[in-house]
Write a protein that holds these residues in place. Structure first.
Motif, PDB file in Angstrom:
ATOM      1  N   THR A   1      47.993  42.538  31.704  1.00  0.00           N
ATOM      2  CA  THR A   1      48.717  42.519  32.977  1.00  0.00           C
ATOM      3  C   THR A   1      47.834  42.836  34.178  1.00  0.00           C
ATOM      4  OG1 THR A   1      49.345  44.829  32.670  1.00  0.00           O
ATOM      5  CG2 THR A   1      50.893  43.144  31.855  1.00  0.00           C
ATOM      6  N   GLY A   2      46.533  42.926  33.975  1.00  0.00           N
ATOM      7  CA  GLY A   2      45.621  43.248  35.071  1.00  0.00           C
ATOM      8  C   GLY A   2      45.444  42.093  36.036  1.00  0.00           C
ATOM      9  N   GLU A   3      44.711  42.381  37.112  1.00  0.00           N
ATOM     10  CA  GLU A   3      44.381  41.369  38.110  1.00  0.00           C
ATOM     11  C   GLU A   3      42.869  41.357  38.306  1.00  0.00           C
ATOM     12  OE1 GLU A   3      47.259  40.854  41.418  1.00  0.00           O
ATOM     13  OE2 GLU A   3      47.798  42.907  40.867  1.00  0.00           O
ATOM     14  N   TRP A   4      42.390  40.332  38.986  1.00  0.00           N
ATOM     15  CA  TRP A   4      40.955  40.169  39.203  1.00  0.00           C
ATOM     16  C   TRP A   4      40.575  40.603  40.613  1.00  0.00           C
ATOM     17  CZ3 TRP A   4      37.725  39.406  35.350  1.00  0.00           C
ATOM     18  CH2 TRP A   4      38.237  38.909  34.152  1.00  0.00           C
ATOM     19  N   TYR A   5      39.410  41.252  40.704  1.00  0.00           N
ATOM     20  CA  TYR A   5      38.898  41.765  41.977  1.00  0.00           C
ATOM     21  C   TYR A   5      37.425  41.383  42.115  1.00  0.00           C
ATOM     22  CZ  TYR A   5      43.108  44.607  41.973  1.00  0.00           C
ATOM     23  OH  TYR A   5      44.415  45.017  41.955  1.00  0.00           O
ATOM     24  N   VAL A   6      36.967  41.295  43.353  1.00  0.00           N
ATOM     25  CA  VAL A   6      35.567  40.964  43.598  1.00  0.00           C
ATOM     26  C   VAL A   6      34.691  42.205  43.661  1.00  0.00           C
ATOM     27  CG1 VAL A   6      36.084  38.794  44.767  1.00  0.00           C
ATOM     28  CG2 VAL A   6      35.841  40.876  46.106  1.00  0.00           C
ATOM     29  N   ASP A   7      35.298  43.380  43.744  1.00  0.00           N
ATOM     30  CA  ASP A   7      34.525  44.615  43.878  1.00  0.00           C
ATOM     31  C   ASP A   7      34.943  45.648  42.837  1.00  0.00           C
ATOM     32  OD1 ASP A   7      37.029  44.801  45.125  1.00  0.00           O
ATOM     33  OD2 ASP A   7      36.352  46.447  46.386  1.00  0.00           O
ATOM     34  N   ALA A   8      34.010  46.541  42.519  1.00  0.00           N
ATOM     35  CA  ALA A   8      34.252  47.559  41.498  1.00  0.00           C
ATOM     36  C   ALA A   8      35.300  48.581  41.917  1.00  0.00           C
ATOM     37  CB  ALA A   8      32.942  48.264  41.156  1.00  0.00           C
ATOM     38  N   ALA A   9      35.547  48.719  43.217  1.00  0.00           N
ATOM     39  CA  ALA A   9      36.551  49.659  43.720  1.00  0.00           C
ATOM     40  C   ALA A   9      37.966  49.070  43.660  1.00  0.00           C
ATOM     41  CB  ALA A   9      36.214  50.069  45.146  1.00  0.00           C
TER      42      ALA A   9
ATOM     43  N   THR B   1      39.499  44.357  46.873  1.00  0.00           N
ATOM     44  CA  THR B   1      39.614  42.964  47.316  1.00  0.00           C
ATOM     45  C   THR B   1      39.981  42.084  46.129  1.00  0.00           C
ATOM     46  OG1 THR B   1      37.891  43.380  48.966  1.00  0.00           O
ATOM     47  CG2 THR B   1      38.459  41.077  48.516  1.00  0.00           C
ATOM     48  N   LYS B   2      41.223  41.600  46.116  1.00  0.00           N
ATOM     49  CA  LYS B   2      41.681  40.750  45.016  1.00  0.00           C
ATOM     50  C   LYS B   2      40.955  39.400  45.050  1.00  0.00           C
ATOM     51  CE  LYS B   2      46.184  42.700  44.189  1.00  0.00           C
ATOM     52  NZ  LYS B   2      47.620  42.460  44.085  1.00  0.00           N
ATOM     53  N   TRP B   3      40.785  38.861  43.855  1.00  0.00           N
ATOM     54  CA  TRP B   3      40.181  37.542  43.708  1.00  0.00           C
ATOM     55  C   TRP B   3      41.186  36.662  42.992  1.00  0.00           C
ATOM     56  CZ3 TRP B   3      38.215  34.996  39.131  1.00  0.00           C
ATOM     57  CH2 TRP B   3      37.533  33.805  39.414  1.00  0.00           C
ATOM     58  N   ASN B   4      41.421  35.482  43.547  1.00  0.00           N
ATOM     59  CA  ASN B   4      42.340  34.527  42.943  1.00  0.00           C
ATOM     60  C   ASN B   4      41.551  33.327  42.440  1.00  0.00           C
ATOM     61  OD1 ASN B   4      44.495  33.044  42.135  1.00  0.00           O
ATOM     62  ND2 ASN B   4      45.316  32.669  44.158  1.00  0.00           N
ATOM     63  N   PRO B   5      41.446  33.199  41.131  1.00  0.00           N
ATOM     64  CA  PRO B   5      40.660  32.092  40.579  1.00  0.00           C
ATOM     65  C   PRO B   5      41.260  30.765  40.926  1.00  0.00           C
ATOM     66  CG  PRO B   5      41.673  33.398  38.827  1.00  0.00           C
ATOM     67  CD  PRO B   5      42.051  34.015  40.122  1.00  0.00           C
TER      68      PRO B   5
ATOM     69  N   LEU C   1      32.608  35.296  36.248  1.00  0.00           N
ATOM     70  CA  LEU C   1      31.445  36.166  36.068  1.00  0.00           C
ATOM     71  C   LEU C   1      31.273  37.103  37.254  1.00  0.00           C
ATOM     72  CD1 LEU C   1      28.916  33.583  34.631  1.00  0.00           C
ATOM     73  CD2 LEU C   1      29.986  35.485  33.400  1.00  0.00           C
ATOM     74  N   LEU C   2      30.990  38.366  36.935  1.00  0.00           N
ATOM     75  CA  LEU C   2      30.752  39.435  37.915  1.00  0.00           C
ATOM     76  C   LEU C   2      31.989  39.813  38.723  1.00  0.00           C
ATOM     77  CD1 LEU C   2      27.191  38.387  39.105  1.00  0.00           C
ATOM     78  CD2 LEU C   2      27.830  39.912  37.220  1.00  0.00           C
ATOM     79  N   LYS C   3      33.164  39.369  38.279  1.00  0.00           N
ATOM     80  CA  LYS C   3      34.423  39.821  38.876  1.00  0.00           C
ATOM     81  C   LYS C   3      34.950  40.967  38.010  1.00  0.00           C
ATOM     82  CE  LYS C   3      34.405  36.461  41.904  1.00  0.00           C
ATOM     83  NZ  LYS C   3      33.244  35.699  41.555  1.00  0.00           N
ATOM     84  N   TYR C   4      35.905  41.720  38.529  1.00  0.00           N
ATOM     85  CA  TYR C   4      36.409  42.912  37.852  1.00  0.00           C
ATOM     86  C   TYR C   4      37.888  42.762  37.504  1.00  0.00           C
ATOM     87  CZ  TYR C   4      32.085  45.049  39.366  1.00  0.00           C
ATOM     88  OH  TYR C   4      30.766  45.324  39.561  1.00  0.00           O
ATOM     89  N   TYR C   5      38.213  43.075  36.272  1.00  0.00           N
ATOM     90  CA  TYR C   5      39.587  43.025  35.787  1.00  0.00           C
ATOM     91  C   TYR C   5      40.133  44.450  35.777  1.00  0.00           C
ATOM     92  CZ  TYR C   5      43.534  41.807  32.773  1.00  0.00           C
ATOM     93  OH  TYR C   5      44.787  41.599  32.269  1.00  0.00           O
TER      94      TYR C   5
END
Length: 79
Positions: free
Chosen positions: A64-72, A75-79, A45-49
């Motif tokens: 094939t996308g990745e997850w990020y913590v910010d809308a820009a 900063t990648k996020w690794n679940p 929730l509230l992460k960006y793909y």
């Protein structure tokens, strides 16, 4: 005892890529806004793909996308 469903999805806003809901299901869903995830996890929730899923696709491997913590998407996020 918790029920584990066959599929888990992060539902995203197709404009921003932000996850607004996490869902699990017995259904195999091929839809741009239903990003498949390994297991139900509310931390999406509230992460960006990004990049957003293509207009047309036929399987989970097309996501094939990745997850990020910010809308820009800096900063990648690794679940």
């Amino acid at each position: 005892m918790a029920v584990e469903y066959a599929y888990a999805y992060a539902l995203i806003n197709l404009t921003t890529g932000e996850c607004f809901q996490v869902d699990d299901s017995t259904n195999y869903i091929i839809n741009r806004k239903y990003v498949p995830i390994p297991e139900y996890n509310e931390n999406y929730l509230l992460k960006y793909y990004y990049p957003l899923p293509p207009e047309s696709f036929s399987s989970f491997s097309d996501f094939t996308g990745e997850w990020y913590v910010d809308a820009a998407h800096t900063t990648k996020w690794n679940p």
